[in-house]
Scaffold this motif. Structure first.
Motif, PDB file in Angstrom:
ATOM      1  N   LEU A   1       0.816  -1.217   0.000  1.00  0.00           N
ATOM      2  CA  LEU A   1       0.000   0.000   0.000  1.00  0.00           C
ATOM      3  C   LEU A   1       0.847   1.262   0.000  1.00  0.00           C
ATOM      4  O   LEU A   1       0.490   2.251  -0.632  1.00  0.00           O
ATOM      5  N   VAL A   2       1.990   1.226   0.667  1.00  0.00           N
ATOM      6  CA  VAL A   2       2.891   2.387   0.710  1.00  0.00           C
ATOM      7  C   VAL A   2       3.711   2.485  -0.577  1.00  0.00           C
ATOM      8  O   VAL A   2       3.872   3.566  -1.143  1.00  0.00           O
ATOM      9  N   THR A   3       4.211   1.353  -1.053  1.00  0.00           N
ATOM     10  CA  THR A   3       5.054   1.344  -2.252  1.00  0.00           C
ATOM     11  C   THR A   3       4.263   1.729  -3.498  1.00  0.00           C
ATOM     12  O   THR A   3       4.798   2.351  -4.410  1.00  0.00           O
ATOM     13  N   PHE A   4       2.987   1.371  -3.527  1.00  0.00           N
ATOM     14  CA  PHE A   4       2.129   1.641  -4.685  1.00  0.00           C
ATOM     15  C   PHE A   4       0.920   2.459  -4.239  1.00  0.00           C
ATOM     16  O   PHE A   4      -0.208   1.946  -4.176  1.00  0.00           O
ATOM     17  N   PRO A   5       1.106   3.739  -3.940  1.00  0.00           N
ATOM     18  CA  PRO A   5      -0.007   4.551  -3.415  1.00  0.00           C
ATOM     19  C   PRO A   5      -1.148   4.767  -4.402  1.00  0.00           C
ATOM     20  O   PRO A   5      -2.255   5.119  -3.986  1.00  0.00           O
ATOM     21  N   ASP A   6      -0.917   4.527  -5.688  1.00  0.00           N
ATOM     22  CA  ASP A   6      -1.974   4.669  -6.683  1.00  0.00           C
ATOM     23  C   ASP A   6      -2.642   3.337  -7.023  1.00  0.00           C
ATOM     24  O   ASP A   6      -3.554   3.293  -7.859  1.00  0.00           O
ATOM     25  N   LEU A   7      -2.199   2.266  -6.397  1.00  0.00           N
ATOM     26  CA  LEU A   7      -2.790   0.943  -6.605  1.00  0.00           C
ATOM     27  C   LEU A   7      -4.057   0.834  -5.768  1.00  0.00           C
ATOM     28  O   LEU A   7      -4.031   1.081  -4.563  1.00  0.00           O
ATOM     29  N   ARG A   8      -5.157   0.494  -6.405  1.00  0.00           N
ATOM     30  CA  ARG A   8      -6.428   0.313  -5.690  1.00  0.00           C
ATOM     31  C   ARG A   8      -6.503  -1.126  -5.188  1.00  0.00           C
ATOM     32  O   ARG A   8      -6.769  -2.046  -5.947  1.00  0.00           O
ATOM     33  N   VAL A   9      -6.255  -1.300  -3.895  1.00  0.00           N
ATOM     34  CA  VAL A   9      -6.185  -2.625  -3.281  1.00  0.00           C
ATOM     35  C   VAL A   9      -7.488  -2.943  -2.561  1.00  0.00           C
ATOM     36  O   VAL A   9      -7.946  -2.170  -1.719  1.00  0.00           O
ATOM     37  N   MET A  10      -8.059  -4.076  -2.905  1.00  0.00           N
ATOM     38  CA  MET A  10      -9.210  -4.610  -2.191  1.00  0.00           C
ATOM     39  C   MET A  10      -8.692  -5.763  -1.342  1.00  0.00           C
ATOM     40  O   MET A  10      -8.211  -6.771  -1.877  1.00  0.00           O
ATOM     41  N   TRP A  11      -8.754  -5.603  -0.032  1.00  0.00           N
ATOM     42  CA  TRP A  11      -8.242  -6.621   0.884  1.00  0.00           C
ATOM     43  C   TRP A  11      -9.360  -7.612   1.176  1.00  0.00           C
ATOM     44  O   TRP A  11     -10.340  -7.289   1.841  1.00  0.00           O
ATOM     45  N   ALA A  12      -9.210  -8.813   0.655  1.00  0.00           N
ATOM     46  CA  ALA A  12     -10.246  -9.837   0.788  1.00  0.00           C
ATOM     47  C   ALA A  12     -10.415 -10.260   2.242  1.00  0.00           C
ATOM     48  O   ALA A  12      -9.447 -10.546   2.941  1.00  0.00           O
ATOM     49  N   HIS A  13     -11.653 -10.255   2.685  1.00  0.00           N
ATOM     50  CA  HIS A  13     -12.053 -10.757   3.998  1.00  0.00           C
ATOM     51  C   HIS A  13     -11.373 -10.019   5.153  1.00  0.00           C
ATOM     52  O   HIS A  13     -11.216 -10.580   6.236  1.00  0.00           O
ATOM     53  N   ALA A  14     -10.938  -8.790   4.892  1.00  0.00           N
ATOM     54  CA  ALA A  14     -10.314  -7.961   5.928  1.00  0.00           C
ATOM     55  C   ALA A  14      -9.116  -8.660   6.577  1.00  0.00           C
ATOM     56  O   ALA A  14      -8.835  -8.475   7.751  1.00  0.00           O
ATOM     57  N   GLY A  15      -8.438  -9.489   5.807  1.00  0.00           N
ATOM     58  CA  GLY A  15      -7.258 -10.178   6.333  1.00  0.00           C
ATOM     59  C   GLY A  15      -7.567 -11.358   7.228  1.00  0.00           C
ATOM     60  O   GLY A  15      -6.694 -11.872   7.926  1.00  0.00           O
ATOM     61  N   VAL A  16      -8.806 -11.829   7.185  1.00  0.00           N
ATOM     62  CA  VAL A  16      -9.246 -12.948   8.023  1.00  0.00           C
ATOM     63  C   VAL A  16      -9.352 -14.197   7.166  1.00  0.00           C
ATOM     64  O   VAL A  16      -9.702 -14.136   5.992  1.00  0.00           O
ATOM     65  N   SER A  17      -9.053 -15.327   7.742  1.00  0.00           N
ATOM     66  CA  SER A  17      -9.404 -16.618   7.170  1.00  0.00           C
ATOM     67  C   SER A  17      -9.684 -17.549   8.340  1.00  0.00           C
ATOM     68  O   SER A  17      -9.726 -17.106   9.482  1.00  0.00           O
ATOM     69  N   ARG A  18      -9.891 -18.788   8.077  1.00  0.00           N
ATOM     70  CA  ARG A  18     -10.236 -19.700   9.178  1.00  0.00           C
ATOM     71  C   ARG A  18      -9.149 -19.650  10.253  1.00  0.00           C
ATOM     72  O   ARG A  18      -7.976 -19.788   9.964  1.00  0.00           O
ATOM     73  N   ARG A  19      -9.593 -19.400  11.465  1.00  0.00           N
ATOM     74  CA  ARG A  19      -8.714 -19.380  12.641  1.00  0.00           C
ATOM     75  C   ARG A  19      -7.711 -18.228  12.601  1.00  0.00           C
ATOM     76  O   ARG A  19      -6.677 -18.292  13.256  1.00  0.00           O
ATOM     77  N   VAL A  20      -7.997 -17.183  11.820  1.00  0.00           N
ATOM     78  CA  VAL A  20      -7.124 -16.004  11.771  1.00  0.00           C
ATOM     79  C   VAL A  20      -7.947 -14.768  12.117  1.00  0.00           C
ATOM     80  O   VAL A  20      -8.626 -14.207  11.271  1.00  0.00           O
ATOM     81  N   SER A  21      -7.939 -14.426  13.371  1.00  0.00           N
ATOM     82  CA  SER A  21      -8.501 -13.166  13.849  1.00  0.00           C
ATOM     83  C   SER A  21      -8.150 -13.063  15.320  1.00  0.00           C
ATOM     84  O   SER A  21      -7.806 -14.057  15.956  1.00  0.00           O
ATOM     85  N   ALA A  22      -8.221 -11.860  15.828  1.00  0.00           N
ATOM     86  CA  ALA A  22      -7.903 -11.620  17.233  1.00  0.00           C
ATOM     87  C   ALA A  22      -8.774 -10.485  17.730  1.00  0.00           C
ATOM     88  O   ALA A  22      -9.341  -9.734  16.930  1.00  0.00           O
ATOM     89  N   PRO A  23      -8.876 -10.334  19.038  1.00  0.00           N
ATOM     90  CA  PRO A  23      -9.641  -9.194  19.562  1.00  0.00           C
ATOM     91  C   PRO A  23      -9.103  -7.889  18.984  1.00  0.00           C
ATOM     92  O   PRO A  23      -7.914  -7.729  18.767  1.00  0.00           O
ATOM     93  N   GLY A  24     -10.014  -6.981  18.723  1.00  0.00           N
ATOM     94  CA  GLY A  24      -9.617  -5.685  18.185  1.00  0.00           C
ATOM     95  C   GLY A  24      -9.391  -5.676  16.683  1.00  0.00           C
ATOM     96  O   GLY A  24      -8.804  -4.737  16.152  1.00  0.00           O
ATOM     97  N   HIS A  25      -9.880  -6.687  15.974  1.00  0.00           N
ATOM     98  CA  HIS A  25      -9.678  -6.739  14.524  1.00  0.00           C
ATOM     99  C   HIS A  25     -10.273  -5.504  13.844  1.00  0.00           C
ATOM    100  O   HIS A  25      -9.674  -4.951  12.922  1.00  0.00           O
TER     101      HIS A  25
END
Length: 183
Positions: free
Chosen positions: A65-89
């Motif tokens: 995101l920093v290296t390519f500030p003009d790149l439109r990035v859609m982050w799939a599933h907000a960085g979550v997958s099975r068993r990947v999340s923590a309080p404060g996500h």
């Protein structure tokens, strides 16, 4: 682009783990910027089954995101997958929105059921509030691939979309519109 994501990554076993900041993706990102194409990146924010609220892999997305500030990035599933999340996500997602104006995210798949909603299936208030504040950067999806109608004619897509009405009912009309279809 499928990078570090759930059990799919472990299928590679002793091979190199794909990461969003891998140098091999630079030409793809440059192409997307040149053609004004968005890119959806599936990439976990943390280790599987780690709940310490330290986002171990977040730096990989941030580097892109920093290296390519003009790149439109859609982050799939907000960085979550099975068993990947923590309080404060939700807080981490909002910080990412505040730091990176070129990032949007979808709230489909397990992030909805396992992270955004409580045990009764209702969206947690902190997520509702964050979605209201960041409504121009969030969108829904089904995460359905290929098959939308069951063998007996049942509509498999409909429940994957209508489940979000619980969120839309708690948002302002403008925020609900943005997330439902405007974005």
């Amino acid at each position: 682009v499928m990078c570090r994501h759930d059990d799919l990554t472990t299928l590679l076993q002793d091979r190199e783990t794909p990461t969003p900041n891998h140098p091999g993706l630079k030409p793809i990102y440059e192409f997307c910027v040149e053609k004004n194409l968005p890119i959806m990146i599936h990439s976990n924010s943390d280790y599987v089954a780690d709940s310490d609220s330290f986002w171990e892999y977040l730096f990989e997305m941030e580097e892109v995101l920093v290296t390519f500030p003009d790149l439109r990035v859609m982050w799939a599933h907000a960085g979550v997958s099975r068993r990947v999340s923590a309080p404060g996500h939700w807080e981490m997602c909002e910080r990412m929105f505040n730091r990176h104006k070129n990032m949007t995210m979808d709230i489909s798949w397990v992030v909805w059921e396992d992270v955004i909603c409580d045990a009764s299936g209702e969206p947690k208030q902190e997520w509702v509030d964050m979605c209201e504040r960041c409504s121009e950067r969030i969108f829904i999806g089904s995460d359905q691939v290929g098959q939308f109608i069951g063998v007996n004619g049942e509509n498999w897509l409909k429940p994957e979309i209508t489940k979000y009405w619980k969120l839309f009912d708690r948002l302002s009309p403008e925020a609900a519109h943005n997330i439902a279809k405007g974005n």
